[in-house]
Design an enzyme around this catalytic site. Structure first.
Site, mmCIF file in Angstrom:
data_model
loop_
_atom_site.group_PDB
_atom_site.id
_atom_site.type_symbol
_atom_site.label_atom_id
_atom_site.label_comp_id
_atom_site.label_asym_id
_atom_site.label_seq_id
_atom_site.Cartn_x
_atom_site.Cartn_y
_atom_site.Cartn_z
ATOM 1 N N SER A 96 9.825 38.712 39.677
ATOM 2 C CA SER A 96 9.804 37.564 38.761
ATOM 3 C C SER A 96 8.466 36.828 38.848
ATOM 4 C CB SER A 96 10.998 36.665 39.055
ATOM 5 O OG SER A 96 11.136 35.717 38.023
ATOM 6 N N ASP A 238 7.002 34.372 32.040
ATOM 7 C CA ASP A 238 6.760 34.756 33.435
ATOM 8 C C ASP A 238 6.709 36.298 33.470
ATOM 9 O OD1 ASP A 238 9.499 35.374 33.331
ATOM 10 O OD2 ASP A 238 9.825 34.799 35.417
ATOM 11 N N ASP A 240 8.497 38.837 34.323
ATOM 12 C CA ASP A 240 9.583 39.674 33.809
ATOM 13 C C ASP A 240 10.200 39.081 32.544
ATOM 14 O OD1 ASP A 240 10.793 37.635 35.403
ATOM 15 O OD2 ASP A 240 12.610 38.825 35.621
ATOM 16 N N ASP A 242 11.820 36.472 31.566
ATOM 17 C CA ASP A 242 13.096 35.800 31.329
ATOM 18 C C ASP A 242 12.893 34.298 31.137
ATOM 19 O OD1 ASP A 242 12.535 35.492 34.041
ATOM 20 O OD2 ASP A 242 14.539 36.043 34.735
#
Ligand code: MG
Length: 445
Positions: A96, A238, A240, A242
């Protein structure tokens, strides 16, 4: 402590704790837990992605899973593919917003959701106790590649927004993908929506040009570009993809709490209904729900993405999320999704016609103060008990630590899931009142 095993997955440092042995072990443990079947596997753009992904893949195959490799894709994209492929589960190789030294393994359930704490713990205990089952040659898994994730994800978002209305507005958008996995699909979505896109940090190299958490201090560059170009809006994903942070047309970072606020304003305005947010999320969403009509109730949940998704499913919410820029639109996927967030916010702009800064200024403004105290679990429990006995006339909610709401603000005290600390979040109309609320509970320690 550089290996973290929590409900949000496993995270470790490359060359130290995030090893191929660990990754293969977690893959085999999850494959065993699922009892084989199809598992989709995505990864973000980190340079260590191939190393970790290969090992996870090996573990899954050894446990007898049919692995569908998605390549470099987002977390919400992977979640979508779990449902599209009717898979038994999914895994995303990502740390993340952690820096480049880190990588991690996120699990997804058959519904494309974050796992519950119990499920995650069961998988980790299979790994720790070496109870993963390796299959013999007749039952070993096979590999397949599917490169349609981004197309399918963009199509899913286009189904829930009014693309024609957004196209007419010809919005100028700056997108900062922080060299993560969301650049390709993020750009594709914006172009379909007729936006004039300036795409910065677009290449999925994992060499993050700035620290990847989408906070104010990390997005000064984006703010500058938005104001220099006179763009309508700036978006920051960010790694990834999400979470999403937003910069308004004046070049102002509006704060991640406003991503959910704006998305909820749009969705509840169209389809009044219930919403879900965790206990640490700003009260703005309550104000927005109240303004949207009497049926718009906000269900508050314990902190953790899975809890928000559970509440969305249980109460048939039309929108949900977290104050960290994580919006869940259940029509798209049941995890936080920066693409759905962008679509909803652009749709709001397309219908309102005022600049974003005017829309934001009209929303209530609160100040949040976050403090942490080093305390063990027993000390925290005693403290919570004392606060509970003297809530100063506030309304209490103890589904995760303790949150107390007063007419002029709230405070949430909870033990961290990963460290021996207590987190305190307070929100009030200004900083002084938020600090007063912190002090009100801190004095009872
Ligand atoms: Mg993330």
């Amino acid at each position: 402590m550089t290996l973290m095993m929590s409900v949000s997955g496993v995270r470790g440092i490359i060359g130290e704790t995030m090893t191929p042995e660990l990754a293969a072990g977690i893959g085999a443990a999850y494959g065993t837990f699922l009892g084989g079947g199809t598992v989709v596997l995505g990864m973000d753009s980190r340079p260590s992605g191939e190393m970790v992904e290969s090992a996870v893949k090996s573990g899954l195959l050894a446990a007898g899973c049919h692995v569908v490799e998605l390549g470099i894709v987002t977390t919400p994209g992977t979640a979508l593919m779990v449902t599209q492929r009717r898979a038994r589960g999914g895994i995303v190789v990502t740390a993340s917003h952690n820096p480049i030294e880190w990588n991690g393994i996120k699990l997804l359930t058959s519904q494309g959701r974050a796992p519950s704490a119990n499920t995650a713990e069961e998988v980790f205990s299979l790994y720790r106790d070496q109870r993963a089952r390796y299959q013999g040659v007749d039952r070993i898994g096979r590999l397949e590649r599917d490169l349609s994730t981004n197309d399918q994800h963009v199509a899913a978002v286009l189904r829930v927004v009014d693309a024609a209305a957004i196209r007419r507005r010809q919005l100028r958008v700056v997108l900062d993908s922080v060299n993560g996995a969301g650049g390709a699909s993020g750009r594709m979505l914006l172009e379909y929506l007729g936006c004039k896109v300036t795409h910065v940090h677009a290449e999925p190299t994992g060499q993050f040009t700035h620290p990847p958490e989408p906070t104010a201090e990390n997005l000064k560059g984006l703010c500058e570009i938005v104001s220099k170009q006179g763009a309508d809006i700036g978006f920051a994903q960010d790694p990834d993809a999400d979470r999403l942070a937003i910069v308004d047309n004046t070049g102002r970072y509006i704060g991640e709490e406003y991503t959910l606020a704006l998305a909820a304003k749009f969705v509840l305005g169209k389809t009044p209904g219930a919403a879900a947010a965790n206990l640490s999320t700003s009260r703005i969403i309550d104000d927005i729900a109240r303004a949207a009509g009497s049926g718009c109730i906000v269900h508050r949940t314990a902190v953790g993405e899975a809890n928000v998704a559970d509440a969305i499913a249980a109460h048939r919410c039309v929108i949900g999320g977290e104050g960290n820029g994580g919006v869940i639109d259940p029509r798209v996927v049941m995890v936080r999704d920066s693409l759905a967030s962008m679509g909803l916010v652009l749709n709001l702009l397309a219908e309102d016609w005022r600049p974003l800064s005017a829309i934001v200024d009209e929303l209530p403004r609160y100040v949040m103060v976050k403090v942490k105290y080093e305390m063990d679990r027993k000390q925290i429990d005693t403290w919570l008990q004392r606060i509970r006995l003297d809530p100063h006339g506030g309304k209490t909610n103890d589904s995760d630590g303790l949150r107390i709401d007063w007419p002029d603000g709230w405070v949430h005290v909870r033990p961290s899931n990963t460290e021996p600390i207590a987190r305190v979040i307070a929100e009030g109309p200004d900083e002084e009142s938020a600090r007063t609320l912190v002090k009100r509970v801190a004095d009872l320690r």
